[in-house]
Design a protein around this motif. Structure first.
Motif, short mmCIF file in Angstrom:
data_model
loop_
_atom_site.label_atom_id
_atom_site.label_comp_id
_atom_site.label_asym_id
_atom_site.label_seq_id
_atom_site.Cartn_x
_atom_site.Cartn_y
_atom_site.Cartn_z
N ARG A 176 42.68 13.60 -13.25
CA ARG A 176 43.92 13.57 -12.28
C ARG A 176 44.72 12.29 -12.30
NH1 ARG A 176 46.10 16.21 -8.08
NH2 ARG A 176 47.42 15.15 -6.50
N GLN A 177 44.04 11.02 -12.32
CA GLN A 177 44.72 9.86 -12.16
C GLN A 177 45.42 9.60 -13.70
OE1 GLN A 177 45.34 7.74 -9.71
NE2 GLN A 177 44.07 9.37 -8.72
N ARG A 178 44.77 9.97 -14.78
CA ARG A 178 45.48 10.00 -16.01
C ARG A 178 46.56 10.76 -16.13
NH1 ARG A 178 42.32 7.80 -20.09
NH2 ARG A 178 43.04 9.39 -21.88
N LEU A 179 46.66 11.89 -15.59
CA LEU A 179 47.65 13.08 -15.54
C LEU A 179 48.84 12.31 -14.87
CD1 LEU A 179 46.05 16.37 -15.18
CD2 LEU A 179 47.53 15.75 -17.21
N LEU A 180 48.50 11.48 -13.87
CA LEU A 180 49.62 10.81 -12.89
C LEU A 180 50.31 9.61 -13.79
CD1 LEU A 180 48.01 10.74 -9.13
CD2 LEU A 180 49.57 12.66 -10.18
N ARG A 181 49.47 9.26 -14.15
CA ARG A 181 50.01 8.08 -15.21
C ARG A 181 50.90 8.56 -16.44
NH1 ARG A 181 45.65 5.93 -12.69
NH2 ARG A 181 45.80 3.96 -12.00
N SER B 98 43.40 18.01 -21.94
CA SER B 98 43.90 19.15 -22.38
C SER B 98 44.93 19.61 -21.47
CB SER B 98 42.32 20.00 -22.48
OG SER B 98 42.23 20.43 -21.16
N ARG B 99 45.39 20.67 -22.10
CA ARG B 99 46.43 21.61 -21.11
C ARG B 99 45.80 22.42 -20.08
NH1 ARG B 99 51.67 23.78 -21.92
NH2 ARG B 99 51.81 22.54 -23.64
N SER B 100 44.39 23.10 -20.05
CA SER B 100 43.68 23.72 -19.12
C SER B 100 43.46 22.40 -18.15
CB SER B 100 42.36 24.10 -19.83
OG SER B 100 41.67 23.07 -20.35
N THR B 101 43.20 21.18 -18.35
CA THR B 101 42.93 20.24 -17.29
C THR B 101 44.17 20.04 -16.53
OG1 THR B 101 41.17 19.08 -18.59
CG2 THR B 101 42.35 17.99 -16.95
N PHE B 102 45.24 19.89 -17.16
CA PHE B 102 46.47 19.83 -16.60
C PHE B 102 46.73 21.03 -15.42
CE2 PHE B 102 50.77 20.98 -15.56
CZ PHE B 102 51.46 19.65 -15.32
N TYR B 103 46.51 22.08 -15.94
CA TYR B 103 46.66 23.46 -15.02
C TYR B 103 45.65 23.49 -14.01
CZ TYR B 103 50.75 24.51 -17.34
OH TYR B 103 52.16 24.67 -17.86
N GLU B 104 44.42 22.83 -14.13
CA GLU B 104 43.46 22.90 -13.10
C GLU B 104 43.74 21.84 -11.98
OE1 GLU B 104 39.86 21.71 -15.20
OE2 GLU B 104 39.55 23.35 -16.40
N ASN B 105 44.64 20.95 -12.28
CA ASN B 105 45.10 20.14 -11.33
C ASN B 105 46.43 20.33 -10.64
OD1 ASN B 105 43.21 17.46 -11.17
ND2 ASN B 105 43.19 18.09 -13.26
N PHE B 106 47.33 20.77 -11.55
CA PHE B 106 48.90 21.16 -11.14
C PHE B 106 49.10 22.50 -11.60
CE2 PHE B 106 48.22 16.51 -11.76
CZ PHE B 106 48.27 16.10 -10.55
N MET C 53 61.47 16.17 -20.24
CA MET C 53 60.10 15.98 -20.26
C MET C 53 59.26 17.35 -20.25
SD MET C 53 57.68 13.99 -17.59
CE MET C 53 57.31 15.04 -16.33
N THR C 54 58.15 17.63 -20.75
CA THR C 54 57.45 18.86 -20.74
C THR C 54 55.95 18.44 -20.20
OG1 THR C 54 56.94 19.04 -22.97
CG2 THR C 54 58.92 19.84 -22.48
N VAL C 55 55.34 19.77 -19.96
CA VAL C 55 53.99 19.46 -19.78
C VAL C 55 53.29 18.77 -21.00
CG1 VAL C 55 51.82 20.65 -19.44
CG2 VAL C 55 53.60 21.19 -18.20
N ALA C 56 53.64 19.32 -22.09
CA ALA C 56 53.21 19.08 -23.50
C ALA C 56 53.28 17.24 -23.60
CB ALA C 56 53.71 19.42 -24.64
N HIS C 57 54.30 16.87 -23.06
CA HIS C 57 54.50 15.30 -23.14
C HIS C 57 53.53 14.72 -22.12
CE1 HIS C 57 58.72 16.27 -24.21
NE2 HIS C 57 58.17 15.78 -25.60
N VAL C 58 53.35 15.43 -20.95
CA VAL C 58 52.49 14.60 -20.00
C VAL C 58 51.01 14.61 -20.63
CG1 VAL C 58 51.20 14.99 -17.67
CG2 VAL C 58 53.87 15.32 -18.00
N ALA D 115 49.94 14.75 -23.56
CA ALA D 115 49.51 13.71 -24.83
C ALA D 115 49.72 12.45 -24.21
CB ALA D 115 50.89 14.10 -25.58
N ALA D 116 50.51 11.99 -23.09
CA ALA D 116 50.40 10.83 -22.67
C ALA D 116 49.18 10.53 -21.88
CB ALA D 116 51.54 10.57 -21.85
N ALA D 117 48.62 11.50 -21.19
CA ALA D 117 47.28 11.27 -20.53
C ALA D 117 46.17 11.17 -21.30
CB ALA D 117 47.47 12.30 -19.29
N GLY D 118 46.20 12.02 -22.62
CA GLY D 118 45.20 12.29 -23.50
C GLY D 118 44.06 13.27 -22.77
#
Length: 236
Positions: free
Chosen positions: A37-42, A68-76, A56-61, A63-66
């Motif tokens: 989650r902290q990596r996604l916020l950064r 997966s897309r599934s991890t993003f949607y587990e959090n937001f 800005m897209t989810v893909a940009h986020v 990529a910057a966080a390093g």
């Protein structure tokens, strides 16, 4: 070994931006979740600084966080939710910095000077997080803009304390604090959005003078601005 020492060791080893180890590991699940989650916020702050909120897209986020897309949607649920959480984290950090810095000042005018200096330090050293607090940077999303304006209300309330501390300030127009905070955010925000934060230390005394002037008069405002000490590592 108890779970707490394991968690503490894992958090220290991972750090804020380090990638998670591959394969089996003994890092507690809650540490992994918080780390991601902290990596996604950064990542959101970095992606917004690079692309602007509108593009800005989810893909940009991710990529910057390093992560997966599934991890993003587990959090937001979406981009807005991630940026909103990043904004709230940036606000909490900035408000905490202000509270700690101002606690050491005895006079109200000195607190204002310290607050301006602290704001300068935050913007210069953490421009990506500072950008998350600027209403113009959050356009065109009305929900995010509204949250940024609500955050400004907190600082307006702090500044309004000057009416109790300064004789004669009680009769100032109702919109005084909103106008002063709005002007300060506009000046600082413009430098952040145009990657000109190197100009902020030079502007800090002038901003201090501007904010103090309605409360303490020209002479005291000039004295407080002139007496400002440079924040560590910066030159005013």
């Amino acid at each position: 070994m108890s779970a707490d020492p394991i968690r503490a060791a894992a958090e220290q080893a991972l750090g804020a931006t380090s990638p998670l180890p591959r394969g089996p590991h003994k890092i507690p699940r809650e540490v992994v979740v918080d780390h991601q989650r902290q990596r996604l916020l950064r990542g959101a702050a970095q992606a917004m600084a690079e692309h602007g909120l509108a593009k800005m897209t989810v893909a940009h986020v991710i990529a910057a966080a390093g992560v997966s897309r599934s991890t993003f949607y587990e959090n937001f649920d979406n981009k807005r939710g991630c940026v909103l959480a990043a904004h709230e984290q940036a606000f909490d950090r900035f408000a905490g910095d202000l509270a700690r810095a101002c606690a050491g000042a005895s006079q109200w005018s000195a607190k204002v000077a310290v607050a301006v200096a602290t704001t300068t330090v935050f913007a210069v050293r953490s421009p990506e997080q500072a950008r998350l607090l600027i209403p113009d940077a959050l356009a065109p999303d009305p929900v995010l803009i509204e949250r940024a304006l609500a955050s400004n209300d907190y600082f307006i309330g702090l500044l309004r304390n000057g009416r109790e501390e300064c004789p004669g300030a009680a009769s100032l127009p109702e919109l005084t604090e909103r106008a002063l905070i709005g002007a300060t955010v506009a000046v600082i925000g413009r430098r952040i959005l145009h990657d000109q934060t190197d100009q902020l230390p030079e502007l800090a005394p002038r901003l201090t003078h501007l904010i103090l002037l309605p409360y303490v008069g020209g002479k005291e405002a000039a004295r407080a601005a002139k007496a400002m000490l440079p924040p560590p590592g910066l030159t005013l």
